[in-house]
Design an enzyme around this catalytic site. Structure first.
Site, mmCIF file in Angstrom:
data_model
loop_
_atom_site.group_PDB
_atom_site.id
_atom_site.type_symbol
_atom_site.label_atom_id
_atom_site.label_comp_id
_atom_site.label_asym_id
_atom_site.label_seq_id
_atom_site.Cartn_x
_atom_site.Cartn_y
_atom_site.Cartn_z
ATOM 1 N N LYS A 140 0.866 -1.172 0.000
ATOM 2 C CA LYS A 140 0.000 0.000 0.000
ATOM 3 C C LYS A 140 0.913 1.236 0.000
ATOM 4 C CE LYS A 140 -2.363 3.356 2.313
ATOM 5 N NZ LYS A 140 -2.009 4.417 1.415
ATOM 6 N N GLU A 182 8.717 1.300 11.354
ATOM 7 C CA GLU A 182 9.805 2.277 11.225
ATOM 8 C C GLU A 182 9.150 3.643 11.266
ATOM 9 O OE1 GLU A 182 12.839 1.530 11.281
ATOM 10 O OE2 GLU A 182 13.015 -0.521 10.552
ATOM 11 N N CYS A 188 13.005 10.827 7.794
ATOM 12 C CA CYS A 188 12.847 10.406 9.186
ATOM 13 C C CYS A 188 14.143 10.538 9.968
ATOM 14 C CB CYS A 188 12.348 8.976 9.237
ATOM 15 S SG CYS A 188 13.386 7.867 8.292
ATOM 16 N N GLU A 213 8.588 16.420 15.677
ATOM 17 C CA GLU A 213 9.112 16.147 14.345
ATOM 18 C C GLU A 213 8.495 17.147 13.368
ATOM 19 O OE1 GLU A 213 7.802 12.615 12.155
ATOM 20 O OE2 GLU A 213 9.910 12.218 11.695
HETATM 21 P P1 NAP Z 1 1.726 8.376 7.678
HETATM 22 O O1 NAP Z 1 0.745 9.457 7.569
HETATM 23 O O2 NAP Z 1 1.852 7.632 8.932
HETATM 24 O O3 NAP Z 1 1.415 7.388 6.471
HETATM 25 C C1 NAP Z 1 2.149 6.216 6.238
HETATM 26 C C2 NAP Z 1 1.271 5.235 5.519
HETATM 27 O O4 NAP Z 1 0.214 4.830 6.392
HETATM 28 C C3 NAP Z 1 0.604 5.818 4.292
HETATM 29 O O5 NAP Z 1 0.582 4.850 3.283
HETATM 30 C C4 NAP Z 1 -0.771 6.155 4.801
HETATM 31 O O6 NAP Z 1 -1.769 6.219 3.804
HETATM 32 C C5 NAP Z 1 -1.030 5.009 5.739
HETATM 33 N N1 NAP Z 1 -2.077 5.303 6.717
HETATM 34 C C6 NAP Z 1 -2.519 6.522 7.134
HETATM 35 N N2 NAP Z 1 -3.507 6.388 8.038
HETATM 36 C C7 NAP Z 1 -3.714 5.068 8.201
HETATM 37 C C8 NAP Z 1 -4.606 4.293 8.994
HETATM 38 N N3 NAP Z 1 -5.502 4.859 9.804
HETATM 39 N N4 NAP Z 1 -4.533 2.951 8.912
HETATM 40 C C9 NAP Z 1 -3.650 2.359 8.099
HETATM 41 N N5 NAP Z 1 -2.793 3.026 7.303
HETATM 42 C C10 NAP Z 1 -2.809 4.369 7.359
HETATM 43 O O7 NAP Z 1 3.210 8.907 7.345
HETATM 44 P P2 NAP Z 1 3.651 9.816 6.122
HETATM 45 O O8 NAP Z 1 3.151 11.185 6.404
HETATM 46 O O9 NAP Z 1 3.306 9.170 4.825
HETATM 47 O O10 NAP Z 1 5.231 9.731 6.233
HETATM 48 C C11 NAP Z 1 5.955 10.576 7.063
HETATM 49 C C12 NAP Z 1 6.332 9.853 8.347
HETATM 50 O O11 NAP Z 1 7.063 8.674 8.070
HETATM 51 C C13 NAP Z 1 7.228 10.679 9.235
HETATM 52 O O12 NAP Z 1 6.815 10.631 10.568
HETATM 53 C C14 NAP Z 1 8.589 9.999 9.099
HETATM 54 O O13 NAP Z 1 9.426 10.195 10.166
HETATM 55 C C15 NAP Z 1 8.212 8.586 8.882
HETATM 56 N N6 NAP Z 1 9.272 7.850 8.169
HETATM 57 C C16 NAP Z 1 10.002 6.906 8.867
HETATM 58 C C17 NAP Z 1 11.008 6.198 8.242
HETATM 59 C C18 NAP Z 1 11.811 5.154 8.989
HETATM 60 O O14 NAP Z 1 12.415 4.310 8.360
HETATM 61 N N7 NAP Z 1 11.826 5.153 10.304
HETATM 62 C C19 NAP Z 1 11.279 6.407 6.885
HETATM 63 C C20 NAP Z 1 10.532 7.365 6.207
HETATM 64 C C21 NAP Z 1 9.515 8.065 6.877
HETATM 65 P P3 NAP Z 1 -2.219 7.606 3.102
HETATM 66 O O15 NAP Z 1 -1.241 8.660 3.507
HETATM 67 O O16 NAP Z 1 -2.202 7.282 1.679
HETATM 68 O O17 NAP Z 1 -3.600 7.888 3.615
#
Ligand code: NAP
Ligand code: MG
Length: 500
Positions: free
Chosen positions: A192, A268, A303, A394
């Site tokens: 996804k 992650e 991140c 963050e």
């Molecule tokens: P996010 O909002 O948590 O979204 C991540 C994924 O989860 C997306 O595909 C999103 O779908 C999905 N999602 C959202 N709500 C959900 C729910 N209620 N149930 C199931 N899935 C759901 O994160 P993001 O804004 O895309 O990415 C930024 C974050 O990722 C930052 O906090 C960053 O630090 C973290 N990150 C961590 C790493 C690591 O390796 N530690 C690497 C890169 C990024 P949709 O957005 O399509 O709705």
């Protein structure tokens, strides 16, 4: 590194790209079962790039069913390891052949610079796939110590059908971090992608199929978190989920697993990563270059971005002068211009969140930046107090919070004053302090006298609320996609006993 093209040449390529729009399930593109679509836009221009299948629970069910069929009949998992390796090496070659197209697609869909997509994101994506492919026929299982009466085998088996839920900041590379070890282990995957950035995942799945990954093994189901992510997290026939994204969403996957089939969950998550610079740091110009790269690379949408500069008082002014000088060499603007180093933020909503941290910036000790032009936020360096929200939350944008400290001990205490624990760095000429600091910092990766994440050979993941359950990268990533089985063989002659 590929030779970069001119802005005009990238423009011509962009105008002629064919965007994938369907979900990729069981070896072909298909519309969502509901027929619904959603727009994916280029955040740098606002232009709509494509209408993509907006999937929901029924599509997830279908994809999981196909992934399960593929797993259970062994079309991938029962191939000889060397045969799986050869398919994945062919996949990496196909990615290489299509690297430029993927780089342009990635830049358009996410606002990332073409420079980074061409020199980091896509080459690294390919490298990661190749690295895990080459590992397949070089990992051994174990024989446990036992008496001569028994043979105790500890074997690794693929976990089964795996859900991979991805963020938008490194769409292709985060996909590779997960499909590399998952496919190498013999799992079937249902991916996804983030709604903001589905294009490269769809194209990469198509290329994997073309390379010989059997149908049903690598599926991509685009759609929203609530419509696709949640049903995947709750699915009773998904054996494991590997998630990269925010801490708040990551927590939900633990609930989904607890409420359904106790699937394995690896998370992650976010970070608030410190760079500590002590008074005795050598070559301040090089330190500044690392700090700027850590803070502003990928618009800070990273991140493991350096988000806090914790600097000892004696070196602060000299370091900040150099940080400013380096940051001014990072042109902001058109992502398709190969000179640009800071592109567009990924979406209006994210841009608004990042800009909320610039409010009142003028009232702070603002060393650099502080303004935004539409989707483009200037690299910003601002000095903050230890209790300021920019010292704790963050931001995920190009804003570096500077915190002055008096000593090594204070620097470590401030660095550890966070709920996160993904990455940290420490700059000092004192080797003992560097290593003591590296031990004392509560983070999954600590770099000494540099900024980075290690490479594909080293495990990546977070302490505290930055991660849960496992690591990406390295041989260690395979633990996420395999489970251990003990096979206990009785070597005694039991025939008589059995008759008793
Ligand atoms: P996010 O909002 O948590 O979204 C991540 C994924 O989860 C997306 O595909 C999103 O779908 C999905 N999602 C959202 N709500 C959900 C729910 N209620 N149930 C199931 N899935 C759901 O994160 P993001 O804004 O895309 O990415 C930024 C974050 O990722 C930052 O906090 C960053 O630090 C973290 N990150 C961590 C790493 C690591 O390796 N530690 C690497 C890169 C990024 P949709 O957005 O399509 O709705
Ligand atoms: Mg987009």
């Amino acid at each position: 590194m590929s030779d970069l093209l001119t802005r005009a040449e990238y423009g011509a390529l962009a105008a002629n790209l064919n965007f994938p729009t369907g979900a990729f399930i069981d070896g072909s593109f298909r519309p969502a079962l509901s027929g619904e679509t959603f727009e994916t836009v280029n955040p740098a221009t606002g232009a709509v790039l494509a209408q993509i299948a907006s999937c929901a629970a029924a599509d997830v069910d279908f994809a999981v069913e196909k992934a399960r069929e593929a797993f259970d009949d062994g079309r991938w998992t029962c191939l000889h390891p060397t045969a799986r390796k050869e398919v994945l090496i062919r996949f990496a070659k196909l990615l290489t052949r299509n690297a430029r197209e993927l780089a342009v697609m990635e830049s358009l869909d996410s606002g990332k610079t073409i420079y980074d997509c061409e020199t980091v994101d896509i080459p690294e994506t390919i490298h990661v796939i190749k690295w895990h492919a080459e590992l397949i026929d070089k990992i051994y299982d174990q024989v446990a110590p036992s008496s001569d009466d028994h043979l105790a085998l500890v074997v690794r088996e693929p976990v089964g059908v795996v859900g991979l839920v991805l963020p938008w900041n490194f769409p292709a590379l985060m996909l590779a971090w997960k499909i590399g070890p998952a496919l190498a282990a013999g799992c079937s995957v249902v991916v996804k992608p983030s709604e903001e950035t589905s294009l490269t995942a769809l194209r990469i799945a198509e290329l994997a199929y073309e390379a010989g990954v059997p149908r049903g093994v690598f599926n991509v189901v685009p759609g929203s978190g609530s419509e696709v992510g949640e049903p995947l997290g709750r699915h009773p026939d998904v054996d494991a989920v590997s998630f990269t994204g925010s801490t708040i969403t990551g927590r939900r996957f633990l609930h989904y697993a607890a409420d359904s089939n106790l699937k394995e969950v690896t998370l992650e998550l976010g970070g608030k990563n410190p760079a500590i610079v002590l008074d005795d740091a050598e070559n301040l110009d090089a330190v500044a270059a690392h700090v700027v790269n850590g803070a502003f690379w990928n618009m800070g949408e990273n991140c493991s971005a350096t988000s806090r500069l914790i600097v000892q008082k004696g070196v602060k002014d000299a370091l900040l002068e150099r940080v400013k000088a380096h940051a001014r060499e990072w042109p902001v603007g058109d992502p398709l211009d190969p000179e640009t180093r800071v592109g567009a933020l990924v979406s209006q909503a994210h841009r608004d969140k990042v800009c909320s941290y610039l409010e009142n910036a003028k009232a702070d000790v603002l060393h650099l930046g502080g303004t935004a032009d539409g989707m483009f936020v200037e690299p910003t360096v601002v000095e903050v107090g230890k209790d300021d929200r920019r010292a704790h939350e963050e931001i995920f944008g190009p804003i570096l919070s500077v915190i002055e400290v008096a000593s090594f001990e204070e620097a470590i205490a401030v660095a550890n004053d966070t709920d996160y624990g993904l990455a940290a760095s420490i700059f000092t000429a004192n080797g003992k302090r560097a290593l003591r600091g590296a031990r004392m910092l509560r983070a999954g990766t600590v770099t000494v006298n540099s900024y980075g994440e290690g490479d594909i050979s080293t495990p990546f993941g977070g302490y505290n609320t930055s991660g849960f359950g496992g690591r990406d990268n390295g041989v260690h990533a395979h633990d996420q996609y395999t489970q251990l089985k003990t096979i206990w063989v009785d070597l005694t002659d039991n025939a008589d006993k059995a008759l008793d």
